[in-house]
Design a protein around this motif. Structure first.
Motif, PDB file in Angstrom:
ATOM      1  N   ALA A  83      16.923   3.943   7.044  1.00  9.34           N
ATOM      2  CA  ALA A  83      17.764   4.713   6.120  1.00  9.34           C
ATOM      3  C   ALA A  83      17.679   6.178   6.523  1.00  9.34           C
ATOM      4  N   ARG A  84      18.526   7.005   5.918  1.00  8.93           N
ATOM      5  CA  ARG A  84      18.643   8.392   6.374  1.00  8.93           C
ATOM      6  C   ARG A  84      17.308   9.122   6.353  1.00  8.93           C
ATOM      7  N   LYS A  85      16.485   8.855   5.356  1.00 10.32           N
ATOM      8  CA  LYS A  85      15.218   9.564   5.248  1.00 10.32           C
ATOM      9  C   LYS A  85      14.008   8.638   5.311  1.00 10.32           C
ATOM     10  N   TRP A  86      14.241   7.391   5.699  1.00  9.61           N
ATOM     11  CA  TRP A  86      13.164   6.405   5.705  1.00  9.61           C
ATOM     12  C   TRP A  86      12.874   5.917   7.121  1.00  9.61           C
ATOM     13  N   ASP A  87      11.583   5.763   7.420  1.00  6.45           N
ATOM     14  CA  ASP A  87      11.142   5.185   8.689  1.00  6.45           C
ATOM     15  C   ASP A  87      10.029   4.182   8.421  1.00  6.45           C
ATOM     16  N   ALA A  88       9.988   3.153   9.254  1.00  7.54           N
ATOM     17  CA  ALA A  88       8.896   2.180   9.195  1.00  7.54           C
ATOM     18  C   ALA A  88       8.295   2.049  10.594  1.00  7.54           C
ATOM     19  N   ASN A  89       6.979   1.937  10.662  1.00 10.15           N
ATOM     20  CA  ASN A  89       6.274   1.812  11.939  1.00 10.15           C
ATOM     21  C   ASN A  89       5.280   0.658  11.870  1.00 10.15           C
ATOM     22  N   LEU A  90       5.306  -0.178  12.893  1.00  9.93           N
ATOM     23  CA  LEU A  90       4.344  -1.262  13.042  1.00  9.93           C
ATOM     24  C   LEU A  90       3.633  -1.070  14.374  1.00  9.93           C
ATOM     25  N   THR A  91       2.294  -0.974  14.354  1.00 10.71           N
ATOM     26  CA  THR A  91       1.540  -0.737  15.581  1.00 10.71           C
ATOM     27  C   THR A  91       0.378  -1.721  15.698  1.00 10.71           C
ATOM     28  N   TYR A  92       0.033  -2.007  16.938  1.00 15.10           N
ATOM     29  CA  TYR A  92      -1.121  -2.852  17.235  1.00 15.10           C
ATOM     30  C   TYR A  92      -1.903  -2.200  18.377  1.00 15.10           C
ATOM     31  N   PHE A  93      -3.224  -2.150  18.228  1.00 18.24           N
ATOM     32  CA  PHE A  93      -4.083  -1.559  19.246  1.00 18.24           C
ATOM     33  C   PHE A  93      -5.244  -2.496  19.524  1.00 18.24           C
ATOM     34  N   PHE A  94      -5.539  -2.690  20.822  1.00 24.13           N
ATOM     35  CA  PHE A  94      -6.665  -3.542  21.241  1.00 24.13           C
ATOM     36  C   PHE A  94      -7.516  -2.769  22.227  1.00 24.13           C
ATOM     37  N   ASN A  95      -8.834  -2.863  22.037  1.00 23.98           N
ATOM     38  CA  ASN A  95      -9.782  -2.192  22.905  1.00 23.98           C
ATOM     39  C   ASN A  95     -10.938  -3.146  23.184  1.00 23.98           C
ATOM     40  N   SER A  96     -11.264  -3.352  24.468  1.00 22.27           N
ATOM     41  CA  SER A  96     -12.382  -4.218  24.837  1.00 22.27           C
ATOM     42  C   SER A  96     -13.273  -3.455  25.810  1.00 22.27           C
ATOM     43  N   ILE A  97     -14.521  -3.174  25.383  1.00 23.75           N
ATOM     44  CA  ILE A  97     -15.442  -2.387  26.191  1.00 23.75           C
ATOM     45  C   ILE A  97     -16.539  -3.296  26.728  1.00 23.75           C
ATOM     46  N   SER A  98     -16.699  -3.274  28.041  1.00 24.50           N
ATOM     47  CA  SER A  98     -17.802  -3.974  28.707  1.00 24.50           C
ATOM     48  C   SER A  98     -18.720  -2.917  29.305  1.00 24.50           C
ATOM     49  N   SER A  99     -20.004  -2.982  28.966  1.00 25.89           N
ATOM     50  CA  SER A  99     -20.947  -1.963  29.401  1.00 25.89           C
ATOM     51  C   SER A  99     -22.231  -2.610  29.891  1.00 25.89           C
ATOM     52  N   ASN A 100     -22.955  -1.871  30.745  1.00 27.86           N
ATOM     53  CA  ASN A 100     -24.265  -2.374  31.159  1.00 27.86           C
ATOM     54  C   ASN A 100     -25.304  -2.231  30.051  1.00 27.86           C
ATOM     55  N   LEU A 101     -24.945  -1.533  28.981  1.00 30.59           N
ATOM     56  CA  LEU A 101     -25.773  -1.485  27.778  1.00 30.59           C
ATOM     57  C   LEU A 101     -25.180  -2.440  26.742  1.00 30.59           C
ATOM     58  N   ARG A 102     -25.948  -3.401  26.301  1.00 30.71           N
ATOM     59  CA  ARG A 102     -25.431  -4.441  25.413  1.00 30.71           C
ATOM     60  C   ARG A 102     -24.863  -3.863  24.128  1.00 30.71           C
ATOM     61  N   GLU A 103     -25.530  -2.845  23.562  1.00 29.21           N
ATOM     62  CA  GLU A 103     -25.071  -2.296  22.293  1.00 29.21           C
ATOM     63  C   GLU A 103     -23.745  -1.550  22.413  1.00 29.21           C
ATOM     64  N   SER A 104     -23.325  -1.262  23.646  1.00 22.11           N
ATOM     65  CA  SER A 104     -22.058  -0.563  23.862  1.00 22.11           C
ATOM     66  C   SER A 104     -20.912  -1.502  24.200  1.00 22.11           C
ATOM     67  N   THR A 105     -21.137  -2.793  24.133  1.00 17.71           N
ATOM     68  CA  THR A 105     -20.118  -3.789  24.445  1.00 17.71           C
ATOM     69  C   THR A 105     -19.533  -4.350  23.147  1.00 17.71           C
ATOM     70  N   PHE A 106     -18.217  -4.206  22.965  1.00 19.66           N
ATOM     71  CA  PHE A 106     -17.577  -4.738  21.762  1.00 19.66           C
ATOM     72  C   PHE A 106     -16.067  -4.775  21.955  1.00 19.66           C
ATOM     73  N   ASP A 107     -15.392  -5.522  21.062  1.00 20.06           N
ATOM     74  CA  ASP A 107     -13.929  -5.590  21.006  1.00 20.06           C
ATOM     75  C   ASP A 107     -13.459  -5.013  19.677  1.00 20.06           C
ATOM     76  N   ARG A 108     -12.216  -4.524  19.685  1.00 25.00           N
ATOM     77  CA  ARG A 108     -11.664  -3.962  18.452  1.00 25.00           C
ATOM     78  C   ARG A 108     -10.163  -4.198  18.414  1.00 25.00           C
ATOM     79  N   HIS A 109      -9.677  -4.674  17.269  1.00 28.88           N
ATOM     80  CA  HIS A 109      -8.252  -4.856  17.016  1.00 28.88           C
ATOM     81  C   HIS A 109      -7.869  -4.024  15.792  1.00 28.88           C
ATOM     82  N   VAL A 110      -6.778  -3.274  15.898  1.00 27.01           N
ATOM     83  CA  VAL A 110      -6.298  -2.473  14.768  1.00 27.01           C
ATOM     84  C   VAL A 110      -4.797  -2.722  14.612  1.00 27.01           C
ATOM     85  N   VAL A 111      -4.389  -3.143  13.408  1.00 28.99           N
ATOM     86  CA  VAL A 111      -2.980  -3.380  13.114  1.00 28.99           C
ATOM     87  C   VAL A 111      -2.603  -2.512  11.918  1.00 28.99           C
ATOM     88  N   SER A 112      -1.464  -1.786  12.044  1.00 28.33           N
ATOM     89  CA  SER A 112      -1.022  -0.912  10.965  1.00 28.33           C
ATOM     90  C   SER A 112       0.464  -1.065  10.687  1.00 28.33           C
TER      91      SER A 112
END
Length: 421
Positions: free
Chosen positions: A385-414
Motif C-alpha cells: 500500500a502507499r505507506k505500508w511495507d512488509a518484510n520477511l527475512t531468514y538468516f542462517f549462520n553455522s560456525i565451525s571452530s577448533n574450540l568446541r565452545e565456539s561451534t554452533f548454528d543459528r537460525h533467525v526468521v523475522s
C-alpha cells in the motif's frame, strides 16, 4: 507482548490523522514498525536456547534541505518482549543527527558533522555470548579547495562502545590530507598524516587494558585512467605506535614500521567490454590499525574486491571478497577473509527479493583459535500500500571452530510490517 500490541494499536490510530508536519524550513515525519522474530540461538552457544519475541519501533524524523546547511535527525525506541526469556525484555534507544553543507560540488568547501547513540543486544561470536551494547559515535569531515589543483581535507571519527560483558572500547581516528593534481606526468600527489588513539577497559583473558597512540605519515601518487573513471594509487609511509608496557611485556612499548598500500578504485573491468558490470578493488599491506593484546605488529595483506552484474533488467548479481584486520571485543586482533555471492531480483514492481551466501574464515591472535563460518540469508520486501511495507527475512549462520565452545548454528526468521505516517 501485550505492551507491544497496545502500542501498535495506538500507532495505527495516530497514522490515520498524522502526516509530515512543516517546521521552519524542514519537516517532521513519523513511522512505526512491528516485528515478530524467532531466534534459535539467543546466546550463541552449542547448547542452543531459542525463543520468539516481538519488537515495536516507533520513530520520529526531521529533515531540512533548504539553505546552506542540510540537517537531519532521527529518534526511535525499540520495545522488545520475549515469550519465555523475559529477562531479555528491553527498550533500546536509537538516536542520530547530521549537519552537512548543501551543494558542495558547487562550492570550494564542504563539511559534515554527525553524531549517533544506539542501544542493542545480540550474539557476539568473538566470545560466544549475548552482549548488551551502548554505542556513541561522532564523525566530522571537512574539505577546502586551496587552488586550481590543490585541496586540503580533514576527517575525525570517535566511537565509545560500552558493553555489559567484554571490553569497553574508545577509538579515535583522525587524518589530514593534502592533494595536488597533475603533479608529475599527470599523476596526483597525496600526503596524509594520521593520529589515532585506543583505550579499553581490559575485560580480556589477560586482564590488561589497552592504551595506544599512533602516528603515521604517508605519501604517494595517484593516476586516473579510462576517462577519469578508474583511479590507481601507490602510497608508502611510516607509522609509530606507542603502547602500554603491560600489553606485551616481551616487546618494546614503542613500535614502528612502514606502510604500503596499492589502491585501484572504479570499474577495473573496462566498460567497453563489460557494460553491465561495475567493479572496485583495493589492496594494502600493513599492521593492524588497532593492535590487540600481544599483537607483535606483523603486517598482513588486506583489501576488498566487489563485482555487480546487471544480468537482466530486474536481476542483479553481486560478488564480494575481502580480507580485514579488526579488534575483537576480547581485545585481540582478528584477521578475517570472506567471500559472498548475492542475487537481487525484482519480482514485481512492488515486490523484491534477495539471496546471499557466504563463507568466512577467521584467525584470532593470542587465542590459537580458527573459525570457519557458512552463512546464508534470504529476504522479501512487499510494498502493498502507499505507506505500508512488509518484510520477511531468514538468516542462517553455522560456525565451525577448533574450540568446541565456539561451534554452533543459528537460525533467525523475522516478519515485519512498517507504516510511514
Amino acid at each position: 507482548m501485550k505492551t507491544i500490541l497496545h502500542a501498535a494499536g495506538l500507532a495505527l490510530i495516530a497514522g490515520s490523522v498524522s502526516a509530515a508536519i512543516p517546521v521552519g524550513r524542514g519537516e517532521i515525519s513519523a513511522s512505526a514498525a512491528a516485528t515478530v522474530t524467532y531466534d534459535s540461538n539467543l546466546f550463541g552457544t552449542n547448547d542452543a536456547t531459542g525463543d520468539t519475541f516481538g519488537t515495536l519501533t516507533p520513530r520520529v524524523s526531521y529533515l531540512k534541505k533548504a539553505g546552506l546547511i542540510e540537517a537531519s535527525a532521527n529518534a526511535g525506541i525499540s520495545f522488545l518482549r520475549y515469550l519465555e526469556q523475559t529477562e531479555l525484555d528491553a527498550e533500546n534507544l536509537d538516536l542520530d543527527a547530521t549537519l552537512q553543507i548543501t551543494n558542495a560540488s558547487q562550492r570550494n568547501y564542504s563539511g559534515l558533522v554527525s553524531a549517533a547513540y544506539r542501544e542493542s543486544a545480540d550474539v557476539n561470536t568473538d566470545i560466544n555470548a549475548r552482549i548488551e551494547t551502548q554505542a556513541t559515535t561522532f564523525i566530522a569531515k571537512g574539505a577546502l579547495i586551496t587552488g586550481p589543483r590543490s585541496q586540503v581535507a580533514t576527517n575525525a571519527n570517535y566511537s565509545d562502545t560500552q558493553r555489559s560483558i567484554a571490553s569497553d572500547q574508545q577509538i579515535l581516528s583522525t587524518d589530514v590530507i593534502y592533494a595536488y593534481s597533475d603533479f608529475f606526468y599527470g599523476n596526483s600527489l597525496r600526503i596524509a598524516g594520521n593520529y589515532d588513539t585506543l583505550r579499553t577497559s581490559g575485560e580480556n583473558a589477560r586482564g590488561v587494558a589497552l592504551d595506544q597512540k599512533s602516528y603515521s605519515l604517508t605519501g604517494g601518487l595517484n593516476r586516473t585512467f579510462a576517462r577519469d573513471v578508474l583511479r590507481f594509487g601507490f602510497n608508502y609511509g611510516y607509522r609509530i605506535v606507542n603502547r602500554s608496557s603491560e600489553e606485551n611485556p616481551d616487546r618494546p612499548a614503542r613500535q614502528s614500521g612502514s606502510i604500503l598500500s596499492v589502491i585501484l578504485e572504479g570499474p577495473f573491468l573496462p566498460a567497453k567490454y563489460f557494460p553491465k558490470i561495475t567493479s572496485s578493488f583495493s589492496l594494502s599491506y600493513q599492521s593492524a590499525a588497532t593492535p590487540g593484546i600481544n599483537d607483535d605488529g606483523s603486517k598482513e595483506l588486506v583489501g576488498t574486491l566487489r563485482l555487480a552484474w546487471e544480468a537482466r533488467e530486474r536481476t542483479r548479481v553481486r560478488f564480494s571478497a575481502y580480507r580485514t584486520q579488526r579488534l575483537a571485543v576480547s581485545d585481540v586482533t582478528v584477521v578475517t577473509t570472506s567471500v559472498q555471492l548475492g542475487l537481487d531480483q525484482t519480482l514485481r514492481t512492488n515486490l523484491t527479493g534477495t539471496l546471499t551466501a557466504g563463507y568466512d574464515w577467521s584467525t584470532y591472535d593470542e587465542m590459537d583459535r580458527d573459525d570457519n563460518v557458512v552463512s546464508a540469508s534470504a529476504g522479501l520486501r512487499y510494498h502493498f500500500a502507499r505507506k505500508w511495507d512488509a518484510n520477511l527475512t531468514y538468516f542462517f549462520n553455522s560456525i565451525s571452530s577448533n574450540l568446541r565452545e565456539s561451534t554452533f548454528d543459528r537460525h533467525v526468521v523475522s516478519l515485519s510490517v512498517s507504516y510511514q505516517f
